[in-house]
Enzyme design. Structure first.
Site, PDB file in Angstrom:
ATOM      1  N   TYR A   1     105.038   6.614 -42.032  1.00 52.55           N
ATOM      2  CA  TYR A   1     106.054   6.315 -43.051  1.00 52.55           C
ATOM      3  C   TYR A   1     106.079   7.401 -44.120  1.00 52.55           C
ATOM      4  O   TYR A   1     107.145   7.932 -44.463  1.00 52.55           O
ATOM      5  CB  TYR A   1     105.756   4.956 -43.687  1.00 52.55           C
ATOM      6  CG  TYR A   1     106.670   4.611 -44.837  1.00 52.55           C
ATOM      7  CD1 TYR A   1     107.915   4.045 -44.611  1.00 52.55           C
ATOM      8  CD2 TYR A   1     106.283   4.851 -46.157  1.00 52.55           C
ATOM      9  CE1 TYR A   1     108.761   3.728 -45.663  1.00 52.55           C
ATOM     10  CE2 TYR A   1     107.121   4.536 -47.219  1.00 52.55           C
ATOM     11  CZ  TYR A   1     108.354   3.977 -46.964  1.00 52.55           C
ATOM     12  OH  TYR A   1     109.189   3.671 -48.021  1.00 52.55           O
TER      13      TYR A   1
ATOM     14  N   SER B   1     111.031   8.061 -51.111  1.00 49.80           N
ATOM     15  CA  SER B   1     109.946   7.211 -51.597  1.00 49.80           C
ATOM     16  C   SER B   1     108.966   8.104 -52.346  1.00 49.80           C
ATOM     17  O   SER B   1     108.868   9.309 -52.059  1.00 49.80           O
ATOM     18  CB  SER B   1     109.235   6.535 -50.416  1.00 49.80           C
ATOM     19  OG  SER B   1     107.980   6.009 -50.801  1.00 49.80           O
TER      20      SER B   1
END
EC number: 1.1.1.1
Length: 256
Positions: free
Chosen positions: A153, A140
């Site tokens: 995350y 990501s």
């Protein structure tokens, strides 16, 4: 080195998710030999759709939770290798975005990815007589610069980038190459439903979606382009419909 997906065998962990399903649709258009999807929840309608897009491609589903012990992953891969004989590409795509679930976020986004990778090395590692292979890990953009309201995350995605970069440097030893594809904010159910760590920002999803995003299809198309470019060690950014190789800055060197 450019890579053609025609007649190849691809195993896709979480290939039925938002970005995952759109990427699977793009993959079958490339005339794969086999697309094997490993996911927690079976979606017969999605599997049927993939088969209809290109009936020449054999699409197979196996239930798989990346948080299982590594021995179970190895057992599943043994079954798949027995069926296909060879696997050319492993895509690790499992991920959750919920900083309320700290342990599960780490288990799915990082530990599970490491364990699945470690398990397939049993079959691919050239030191064991294996043929080598290609690993595509989904990270990501938060692995580059965190969304600070979701530090758990973001931390797992930074770990994925570092782990994969290490795999790439080990390729001369193992015969296994690796790279990351790192999507920016993409319009999927994942983004609409996530929570901030300790509720530091109750409206984090709404605030992120107020900024420019990309559709899942555009991300998927660039995802497959990155696979075809097949650059060992590449850190790809897939953001706002573009594909860009990130140049990582070195601030320290172990010297070994």
């Amino acid at each position: 080195m450019a890579f053609t997906l025609t007649n190849k065998n691809v195993v896709f962990v979480a290939g039925l998710g938002g970005i995952g399903l759109d990427t699977s649709k793009e993959l079958v258009k490339r005339d794969l030999k086999n697309l094997v999807i490993l996911d927690r929840i079976e979606n017969p309608a999605a599997i049927a759709e993939l088969k209809a897009i290109n009936p020449k491609v054999t699409v197979t589903f196996y239930p798989y939770d990346v948080t299982v012990p590594i021995a179970e992953t190895t057992k599943l891969l043994k079954t798949i290798f027995a069926q296909l004989k060879t696997i050319d590409v492993l895509i690790n795509g499992a991920g959750i975005l919920d900083d309320h679930q700290i342990e599960r976020t780490i288990a799915v986004n990082y530990t599970g990815l490491v364990n699945t990778t470690t398990a397939i090395l049993d079959f691919w590692d050239k030191r064991k007589g294996g043929p080598g292979g290609i690993i595509c890990n989904i990270g990501s953009v938060t692995g580059f610069n965190a969304i600070y309201q979701v530090p758990v995350y973001s931390g797992t995605k930074a770990a994925v980038v570092n782990f994969t970069s290490s795999l790439a440097k080990l390729a001369p030893i193992t015969g296994v190459t690796a790279y990351t594809v790192n999507p920016g904010i993409t319009r999927t159910t994942l983004v609409h439903k996530f929570n901030s760590w300790l509720d530091v920002e109750p409206q984090v999803a709404e605030k992120l979606l107020a900024h420019p995003t990309q559709p899942s299809l555009a991300c998927a198309q660039n995802f497959v382009k990155a696979i075809e470019l097949n650059q060992n060690g590449a850190i790809w950014k897939l953001d706002l419909g573009t594909l860009e190789a990130i140049q990582w800055s070195k601030h320290w060197d172990s010297g070994i």
